[in-house]
Design a protein around this motif. Structure first.
Motif, PDB file in Angstrom:
ATOM      1  N   GLN A  69       0.751  -0.888  -0.140  1.00  0.00           N
ATOM      2  CA  GLN A  69      -0.115  -0.029  -0.077  1.00  0.00           C
ATOM      3  C   GLN A  69       0.635   1.337   0.149  1.00  0.00           C
ATOM      4  O   GLN A  69       1.827   1.356   0.604  1.00  0.00           O
ATOM      5  CB  GLN A  69      -1.041   0.124   1.327  1.00  0.00           C
ATOM      6  N   VAL A  70       0.607   2.151  -0.987  1.00  0.00           N
ATOM      7  CA  VAL A  70       1.258   3.404  -0.509  1.00  0.00           C
ATOM      8  C   VAL A  70       0.459   4.963  -0.764  1.00  0.00           C
ATOM      9  O   VAL A  70      -1.331   4.419  -0.635  1.00  0.00           O
ATOM     10  CB  VAL A  70       1.989   3.587  -1.942  1.00  0.00           C
ATOM     11  N   GLY A  71       0.997   6.642  -0.771  1.00  0.00           N
ATOM     12  CA  GLY A  71      -0.345   6.723  -0.082  1.00  0.00           C
ATOM     13  C   GLY A  71      -0.137   8.367  -1.200  1.00  0.00           C
ATOM     14  O   GLY A  71       0.193   7.566  -2.430  1.00  0.00           O
ATOM     15  N   ARG A  72      -0.590   9.131  -1.297  1.00  0.00           N
ATOM     16  CA  ARG A  72      -1.217   9.347  -2.054  1.00  0.00           C
ATOM     17  C   ARG A  72       0.332  10.454  -2.326  1.00  0.00           C
ATOM     18  O   ARG A  72       1.069  10.852  -1.257  1.00  0.00           O
ATOM     19  CB  ARG A  72      -2.226  10.902  -1.261  1.00  0.00           C
ATOM     20  N   PRO A  73       0.808  10.743  -3.688  1.00  0.00           N
ATOM     21  CA  PRO A  73       2.099  10.884  -3.844  1.00  0.00           C
ATOM     22  C   PRO A  73       2.789  12.477  -3.923  1.00  0.00           C
ATOM     23  O   PRO A  73       3.445  12.859  -3.161  1.00  0.00           O
ATOM     24  CB  PRO A  73       2.419  10.965  -5.402  1.00  0.00           C
ATOM     25  N   GLN A  75       2.020   9.863   3.811  1.00  0.00           N
ATOM     26  CA  GLN A  75       1.750   8.639   2.935  1.00  0.00           C
ATOM     27  C   GLN A  75       1.622   7.385   3.688  1.00  0.00           C
ATOM     28  O   GLN A  75       1.434   6.888   3.460  1.00  0.00           O
ATOM     29  CB  GLN A  75       2.785   8.837   1.624  1.00  0.00           C
ATOM     30  N   THR A  76       2.479   7.853   5.210  1.00  0.00           N
ATOM     31  CA  THR A  76       2.342   6.618   6.121  1.00  0.00           C
ATOM     32  C   THR A  76       1.027   6.306   6.476  1.00  0.00           C
ATOM     33  O   THR A  76       0.569   5.203   6.535  1.00  0.00           O
ATOM     34  CB  THR A  76       3.684   6.804   7.099  1.00  0.00           C
ATOM     35  N   ARG A  77       0.461   7.188   6.968  1.00  0.00           N
ATOM     36  CA  ARG A  77      -1.393   7.190   7.618  1.00  0.00           C
ATOM     37  C   ARG A  77      -1.830   7.403   5.601  1.00  0.00           C
ATOM     38  O   ARG A  77      -2.821   5.960   6.971  1.00  0.00           O
ATOM     39  CB  ARG A  77      -1.498   8.817   7.486  1.00  0.00           C
ATOM     40  N   ASP A  78      -1.747   7.383   5.288  1.00  0.00           N
ATOM     41  CA  ASP A  78      -2.804   6.777   4.383  1.00  0.00           C
ATOM     42  C   ASP A  78      -2.262   5.679   4.010  1.00  0.00           C
ATOM     43  O   ASP A  78      -3.453   5.225   3.616  1.00  0.00           O
ATOM     44  CB  ASP A  78      -1.856   7.693   2.950  1.00  0.00           C
ATOM     45  N   CYS A  79      -1.234   4.983   3.941  1.00  0.00           N
ATOM     46  CA  CYS A  79      -0.739   3.711   3.822  1.00  0.00           C
ATOM     47  C   CYS A  79      -1.616   2.666   4.525  1.00  0.00           C
ATOM     48  O   CYS A  79      -2.274   1.770   4.455  1.00  0.00           O
ATOM     49  CB  CYS A  79       0.286   2.905   3.893  1.00  0.00           C
ATOM     50  N   GLU A  89       7.467   9.769  -6.842  1.00  0.00           N
ATOM     51  CA  GLU A  89       6.449  10.502  -5.097  1.00  0.00           C
ATOM     52  C   GLU A  89       6.803   9.496  -4.173  1.00  0.00           C
ATOM     53  O   GLU A  89       5.545  10.090  -3.853  1.00  0.00           O
ATOM     54  CB  GLU A  89       5.480  11.346  -6.339  1.00  0.00           C
ATOM     55  N   TYR A  90       6.523   8.495  -4.140  1.00  0.00           N
ATOM     56  CA  TYR A  90       5.897   7.535  -3.155  1.00  0.00           C
ATOM     57  C   TYR A  90       7.240   7.641  -2.505  1.00  0.00           C
ATOM     58  O   TYR A  90       7.966   7.193  -2.871  1.00  0.00           O
ATOM     59  CB  TYR A  90       5.887   5.907  -3.853  1.00  0.00           C
ATOM     60  N   LYS A  91       6.871   7.610  -1.347  1.00  0.00           N
ATOM     61  CA  LYS A  91       7.973   7.691   0.239  1.00  0.00           C
ATOM     62  C   LYS A  91       8.031   6.495   0.785  1.00  0.00           C
ATOM     63  O   LYS A  91       9.374   6.146   1.477  1.00  0.00           O
ATOM     64  CB  LYS A  91       8.301   8.455   1.000  1.00  0.00           C
TER      65      LYS A  91
END
Length: 117
Positions: free
Chosen positions: A29-33, A40-44, A105-107
């Protein structure tokens, strides 16, 4: 007796959830770029909670987490969000490493294996 394999949100390349017996496997799972490492961690983690619920599990049942960071310099920022999210007494086994992710863009990318309820 052969265990049934159930796949959810299946496309040509992958499924978001695979359930085999009492084990739930989630795709990475990835977050909003456009978000920070923390966002991004919260999104994941939000996506993981939704998928686990759909699969009949929850974050207290996570067995293993594999976390990929685009830059290990972001380790503490990611951990601050992770540590607040993991329920007390339910920390899974975990690995965290640095990798080039699917797009620059993904971290953060998080992969989960869990037990069903």
């Amino acid at each position: 007796m052969t265990e049934t394999v159930k796949r959810h949100h299946t496309g040509k390349r992958m499924s978001q959830i695979v359930v085999h017996g009492d084990t739930v496997y989630l795709a990475g799972q990835v977050g909003r770029p456009e978000g920070s490492v923390a966002q991004q961690t919260r999104d994941c983690l939000d996506a993981i909670e939704r998928l686990l619920d759909e699969a009949g599990s929850d974050k207290t049942r996570i067995l293993q987490a594999i976390i990929w960071l685009a830059d290990m310099a972001d380790f503490e920022e990611m951990n601050a969000v992770w540590d607040a999210w993991v329920p007390e007494g339910h920390a899974p086994v975990r690995a965290c490493g640095e990798a080039r992710l699917a797009a620059p863009e993904y971290k953060v990318e998080i992969i989960i294996t869990a037990a069903s309820r």
